[in-house]
Write a protein that holds these residues in place. Structure first.
Motif, PDB file in Angstrom:
ATOM      1  N   LEU A  80       0.814  -1.218   0.000  1.00 32.49           N
ATOM      2  CA  LEU A  80       0.000   0.000   0.000  1.00 32.49           C
ATOM      3  C   LEU A  80       0.848   1.268   0.000  1.00 32.49           C
ATOM      4  CD1 LEU A  80      -2.830  -0.967   2.513  1.00 32.49           C
ATOM      5  CD2 LEU A  80      -3.066  -0.601   0.043  1.00 32.49           C
ATOM      6  N   CYS A  81       2.063   1.198   0.545  1.00 28.10           N
ATOM      7  CA  CYS A  81       2.905   2.404   0.603  1.00 28.10           C
ATOM      8  C   CYS A  81       4.339   2.047   0.971  1.00 28.10           C
ATOM      9  CB  CYS A  81       2.332   3.389   1.623  1.00 28.10           C
ATOM     10  SG  CYS A  81       3.122   5.008   1.602  1.00 28.10           S
ATOM     11  N   PRO A  82       5.134   1.588  -0.005  1.00 26.83           N
ATOM     12  CA  PRO A  82       6.513   1.193   0.307  1.00 26.83           C
ATOM     13  C   PRO A  82       7.351   2.296   0.943  1.00 26.83           C
ATOM     14  CG  PRO A  82       5.880   0.395  -1.865  1.00 26.83           C
ATOM     15  CD  PRO A  82       4.791   1.318  -1.407  1.00 26.83           C
ATOM     16  N   ARG A  83       7.098   3.544   0.593  1.00 23.95           N
ATOM     17  CA  ARG A  83       7.934   4.636   1.109  1.00 23.95           C
ATOM     18  C   ARG A  83       7.657   4.929   2.584  1.00 23.95           C
ATOM     19  NH1 ARG A  83       4.871   9.189   1.609  1.00 23.95           N
ATOM     20  NH2 ARG A  83       2.943   9.273   0.375  1.00 23.95           N
ATOM     21  N   ARG A  84       6.461   4.535   3.074  1.00 23.12           N
ATOM     22  CA  ARG A  84       6.148   4.745   4.498  1.00 23.12           C
ATOM     23  C   ARG A  84       5.132   3.697   4.943  1.00 23.12           C
ATOM     24  NH1 ARG A  84       3.083   7.438   8.383  1.00 23.12           N
ATOM     25  NH2 ARG A  84       4.295   8.496  10.007  1.00 23.12           N
ATOM     26  N   ALA A  85       5.520   2.445   4.855  1.00 26.03           N
ATOM     27  CA  ALA A  85       4.613   1.360   5.210  1.00 26.03           C
ATOM     28  C   ALA A  85       4.322   1.377   6.711  1.00 26.03           C
ATOM     29  CB  ALA A  85       5.228   0.022   4.814  1.00 26.03           C
ATOM     30  N   ARG A  86       3.077   1.068   7.048  1.00 24.95           N
ATOM     31  CA  ARG A  86       2.706   0.981   8.469  1.00 24.95           C
ATOM     32  C   ARG A  86       1.605  -0.063   8.641  1.00 24.95           C
ATOM     33  NH1 ARG A  86       0.666   6.303  11.026  1.00 24.95           N
ATOM     34  NH2 ARG A  86      -1.384   5.657  10.278  1.00 24.95           N
ATOM     35  N   LEU A 107       9.827 -10.425   8.577  1.00 26.72           N
ATOM     36  CA  LEU A 107      10.118  -9.666   7.347  1.00 26.72           C
ATOM     37  C   LEU A 107      11.021  -8.460   7.622  1.00 26.72           C
ATOM     38  CD1 LEU A 107       6.660  -9.605   5.496  1.00 26.72           C
ATOM     39  CD2 LEU A 107       8.536 -11.240   5.219  1.00 26.72           C
ATOM     40  N   PRO A 108      12.213  -8.688   8.137  1.00 25.06           N
ATOM     41  CA  PRO A 108      13.103  -7.566   8.455  1.00 25.06           C
ATOM     42  C   PRO A 108      13.505  -6.729   7.243  1.00 25.06           C
ATOM     43  CG  PRO A 108      14.286  -9.655   8.542  1.00 25.06           C
ATOM     44  CD  PRO A 108      12.843  -9.994   8.432  1.00 25.06           C
ATOM     45  N   ASP A 109      13.389  -7.284   6.049  1.00 30.08           N
ATOM     46  CA  ASP A 109      13.744  -6.533   4.844  1.00 30.08           C
ATOM     47  C   ASP A 109      12.588  -5.689   4.307  1.00 30.08           C
ATOM     48  OD1 ASP A 109      16.306  -7.552   4.892  1.00 30.08           O
ATOM     49  OD2 ASP A 109      15.792  -9.292   3.665  1.00 30.08           O
ATOM     50  N   TYR A 110      11.483  -5.669   5.039  1.00 31.03           N
ATOM     51  CA  TYR A 110      10.341  -4.820   4.682  1.00 31.03           C
ATOM     52  C   TYR A 110      10.268  -3.677   5.692  1.00 31.03           C
ATOM     53  CZ  TYR A 110       8.199  -8.218   1.438  1.00 31.03           C
ATOM     54  OH  TYR A 110       7.915  -9.061   0.393  1.00 31.03           O
ATOM     55  N   PRO A 111      10.928  -2.566   5.439  1.00 37.62           N
ATOM     56  CA  PRO A 111      10.909  -1.481   6.428  1.00 37.62           C
ATOM     57  C   PRO A 111       9.500  -0.937   6.614  1.00 37.62           C
ATOM     58  CG  PRO A 111      11.830  -0.724   4.347  1.00 37.62           C
ATOM     59  CD  PRO A 111      11.686  -2.208   4.227  1.00 37.62           C
ATOM     60  N   MET A 112       9.077  -0.838   7.873  1.00 28.44           N
ATOM     61  CA  MET A 112       7.748  -0.286   8.135  1.00 28.44           C
ATOM     62  C   MET A 112       7.601   0.094   9.595  1.00 28.44           C
ATOM     63  SD  MET A 112       5.077  -3.494   8.072  1.00 28.44           S
ATOM     64  CE  MET A 112       5.549  -3.849   6.375  1.00 28.44           C
ATOM     65  N   ILE A 113       6.616   0.923   9.856  1.00 26.80           N
ATOM     66  CA  ILE A 113       6.232   1.277  11.217  1.00 26.80           C
ATOM     67  C   ILE A 113       5.245   0.220  11.686  1.00 26.80           C
ATOM     68  CG2 ILE A 113       5.067   2.979  12.670  1.00 26.80           C
ATOM     69  CD1 ILE A 113       5.927   5.083  10.538  1.00 26.80           C
ATOM     70  N   PHE A 114       5.487  -0.332  12.870  1.00 24.70           N
ATOM     71  CA  PHE A 114       4.581  -1.318  13.440  1.00 24.70           C
ATOM     72  C   PHE A 114       3.946  -0.691  14.675  1.00 24.70           C
ATOM     73  CE2 PHE A 114       3.390  -5.197  15.695  1.00 24.70           C
ATOM     74  CZ  PHE A 114       2.831  -5.926  14.662  1.00 24.70           C
ATOM     75  N   ALA A 115       2.617  -0.744  14.765  1.00 24.14           N
ATOM     76  CA  ALA A 115       1.927  -0.018  15.833  1.00 24.14           C
ATOM     77  C   ALA A 115       0.772  -0.823  16.406  1.00 24.14           C
ATOM     78  CB  ALA A 115       1.414   1.313  15.301  1.00 24.14           C
TER      79      ALA A 115
END
Length: 295
Positions: free
Chosen positions: A137-143, A171-179
């Protein structure tokens, strides 16, 4: 601050159930200045044309390595060539992404993260799948946001924190904010667990109020404990004795006080509107934004 208000897409539930298209509502709200959108999981979403696309993607994920799926996501958003085993499916994804250009989409779902899973492998796969959707949905700022609507009673903090750490490590190679978001549990407890689990918090002050207006967790207690670095999103809706309103107005929640807390502490996350769904959600959202701007 509130001129940058976004929305949670479950405010479209009634319209989608009446035949409206998810992508057309997305474009309409984006055109009206609601650029941040949290795609909230639910029956309304699954029954939409976009929900059908999501289900096709979920079924196709196993045909790709984790790296391969991420490569396709990155290529689609940067308009680069890519190879896939499902050309028709990803052509539909490309069409959706073009409509979402200029928007910041995140993904949220209900998940019992406060409890020990009955099936660890199934639990892990569900989070992996959700993370891949969030990234698409948003690779540049995935959350990815989780809200636990099921767990009640005493919480085993070690179990909850262990779940969050395990989910964060997937999935450490998928940078994202987890909340995670406060729901049935107090905001202060949810914040404590989030910080211990090294994840961010989505805060919804409305969830702290009982039906009679008394708080489960006094807001001042939460605001004295939270650091802005621990917050990624703040949800806005209003509640009275009649329940959650279809547009923001007067009620239990003091929006002026929340705005003051966020402004003086230089909050940098997003602000998302989550009204009760109606057949005219855009008008409700526009009036809600006007009300919040007056605060």
């Amino acid at each position: 601050m509130f001129e940058q208000l976004g929305i949670v897409t479950n405010i479209w539930a009634e319209e989608i159930e009446n035949g409206a298209r998810f992508d057309e509502l997305m474009v309409e709200f984006g055109t009206n200045g609601f650029k941040d959108m949290e795609v909230r999981e639910g029956d309304y979403l699954r029954n939409s044309e976009f929900g059908e696309l999501i289900q096709e993607l979920e079924a196709a994920m196993s045909a790709y390595t984790d790296t391969g799926f991420r490569t396709i996501c990155d290529a689609i958003w940067t308009e680069q060539p890519y190879k896939s085993k499902h050309p028709t499916l990803f052509e539909a994804v490309v069409a959706f992404v073009k409509k979402a250009s200029g928007l910041t989409l995140s993904y949220a779902m209900s998940h019992p993260w406060l409890s020990a899973p009955t099936d660890s492998e199934a639990d892990t796969q569900q989070i992996i799948q959700a993370k891949k959707l969030a990234y698409l949905l948003c690779p540049r700022r995935a959350r990815l946001r989780l809200v636990d609507l099921d767990t009640e009673g005493d919480i085993d903090a070690s179990v909850a924190v262990g779940n969050l750490k395990r989910y964060s490590g997937l999935l450490p190679d998928y940078p994202m904010i987890f909340a995670v978001e406060n729901a049935r549990q107090t905001a202060t407890l949810t914040l404590k667990l989030a910080v211990a689990g090294s994840v961010k918090l989505t805060y919804d002050e409305t969830n702290t109020y009982r039906a009679d207006g008394t708080p489960v967790n006094p807001p001042d207690e939460f605001w004295s404990a939270v650091k802005m670095a621990d917050l990624t999103s703040v949800h806005f809706k209003q509640k009275t004795e009649g329940g959650v309103l279809s547009e923001v107005g007067d009620g239990f929640v003091n929006f002026r006080a929340i705005a003051e807390h966020l402004k003086t502490r230089h909050y940098t996350g997003d602000l998302l509107l989550e009204n009760t769904p109606t057949a005219h959600s855009l008008q409700d959202a526009l009036r809600s934004r006007e009300y919040l701007l007056s605060c």
